[in-house]
Design a protein around this motif. Structure first.
Motif: not given
Length: 406
Positions: A98-100, A115-121, A126-128, A144-145
């Motif tokens: 997720a970081f890269p 920003l939306g894509a980062v929040a979704a990723t 977190v969910a995974g 992740p946050a």
């Protein structure tokens, strides 16, 4: 709103790109290795998925279409993200990718979409991870946050530094252009000033000398054959004028002081000029000195001498005068040169404009000389009343600007 094109790669950004590539490869390799080492149920599938993710990721930097098109880059990013989602569904270590991905999304997508894509990723990571742990806690969302926050801060900071760098680059280019324009303008001004100076010098030396030679030869022509002695005298005077004019031309080319100032003072040069004029022309030129002489800068002496030469030439050609008085005065605050004749005079307001074919540049050249040195030139004349010309230079500027004579 369309996002601006990605900034061109610099040595720094190129190094950062390589670091990101190595990070992706390292994390995918670590995910595959952990799956094999821990004997995960789907270890083979995890390794295959990690390899596919690596291949899809490598297609971006290697593909010209992805490097040159925002749309193609977005599709490539979506493909990488889709493979990563499969990977994180198979292995909890996939959360590291997720970081890269944060950096890629912030770099390739518009600000809001990024920003939306980062929040979704971050949410998917977190969910995974929570699904693999069969539980959820606040601690699972911190990593992740926090990674997302760091990525946003780094990318936005880099973009701000890049914009500032671009502004400075444009300012430097504008400054360079302005300096080049200024240098061109100064060069043009210098060329024009030099042309004006050369025009004054030619008018006051060569042109006046040639005019004198022409008048003397005409006088000799009129004297023949009735008065051969007078004709011979005029020819001799014309010959001497030609010799003097040649000396002026040579010294003019060498850009040195006038020959008439060599080895003498301004007063001596003016006295010699009056004597020469009286001997060659049908006018009595008398020199007067008032006050104690003082050394002047060469430029000032040249200017006053040239004005005297031009004024006497005008007197001979146009004034029909019997006498002309040249007076050099050293006053307390000024140095003055007065040329007064008893000729027919004229109305200054009715003088024609200078013309290349018929001349008329003398007064303009005199005024330009005085103006260049901070002095003034005044002319007084009337029909039937003679002409008086006064050139005045301030003594204060002369005394504070000593200049050695070459």
């Amino acid at each position: 709103m369309n996002a601006p094109a990605p900034p061109p790669l610099t040595p720094t950004s190129r190094a950062l790109s390589w670091c990101l590539h190595l990070l992706v490869v390292g994390l995918l390799a670590l995910t595959a290795a952990r799956a094999l080492a821990d004997g995960r149920p789907h270890a083979g599938l995890i390794v295959v998925t990690a390899a596919v993710c690596a291949l899809v990721y490598a297609a971006g930097p290697l593909s010209p279409a992805v490097r040159g098109s925002r749309k193609a880059a977005a599709w490539w990013l979506a493909s990488v993200t889709a493979v990563w989602l499969v990977l994180i569904a198979l292995s909890p270590e996939g959360v590291w990718m997720a970081f890269p991905l944060y950096f890629l999304q912030l770099h390739l997508l518009p600000r809001r979409a990024g920003l939306g894509a980062v929040a979704a990723t971050a949410s998917a990571a977190v969910a995974g991870f929570a699904a693999h742990q069969d539980s959820f806690s606040a601690a699972m969302a911190i990593g992740p946050a926090l990674g997302a926050a760091v990525a946003v801060a780094v990318v936005w900071g880099y973009q701000a530094l890049y914009r500032e760098s671009e502004q400075r680059r444009r300012l430097i280019e504008e400054l360079t252009t302005t300096r080049a324009d200024l240098a061109t303008a100064q060069h043009t001004a210098g060329v024009l000033a030099e042309r004006e100076r050369l025009a004054r010098e030619i008018h006051d030396t060569l042109a006046q000398g040639l005019t004198s030679i022409q008048l003397l030869l005409r006088a000799a022509e009129r004297a023949l054959p009735a008065a051969p002695d007078d004709a011979a005298r005029h020819v001799g005077q014309a010959r001497q004028a030609a010799v003097d004019n040649l000396a002026e031309a040579r010294r003019f080319v060498a850009a040195l002081a006038p020959p008439s100032l060599d080895g003498t003072t301004l007063a001596g040069a003016l006295e010699r000029l009056c004597a020469t004029t009286s001997a060659r022309e049908p006018v009595s030129a008398r020199f007067h000195l008032i006050g104690d002489t003082a050394p002047l800068p060469t430029a000032h002496e040249v200017a006053l001498l040239r004005i005297a030469q031009s004024a006497l030439a005008n007197t001979v050609r146009h004034a029909d005068a019997a006498t002309v008085d040249v007076t050099l005065g050293y006053e307390e605050t000024d140095v003055t040169l007065n040329i007064v004749d008893d000729g027919v005079g004229f109305t200054p307001e009715l003088l024609p404009a200078p013309d290349p074919e018929h001349g008329g540049f003398g007064l303009a050249a005199m005024r330009a000389r005085m103006r260049a040195l901070g002095g003034t030139l005044t002319l007084t004349s009337a029909a039937g009343s003679g002409t008086a010309l006064t050139a005045r230079l301030p003594r204060t500027s002369l005394d504070t600007e000593p200049e050695a004579r070459p």
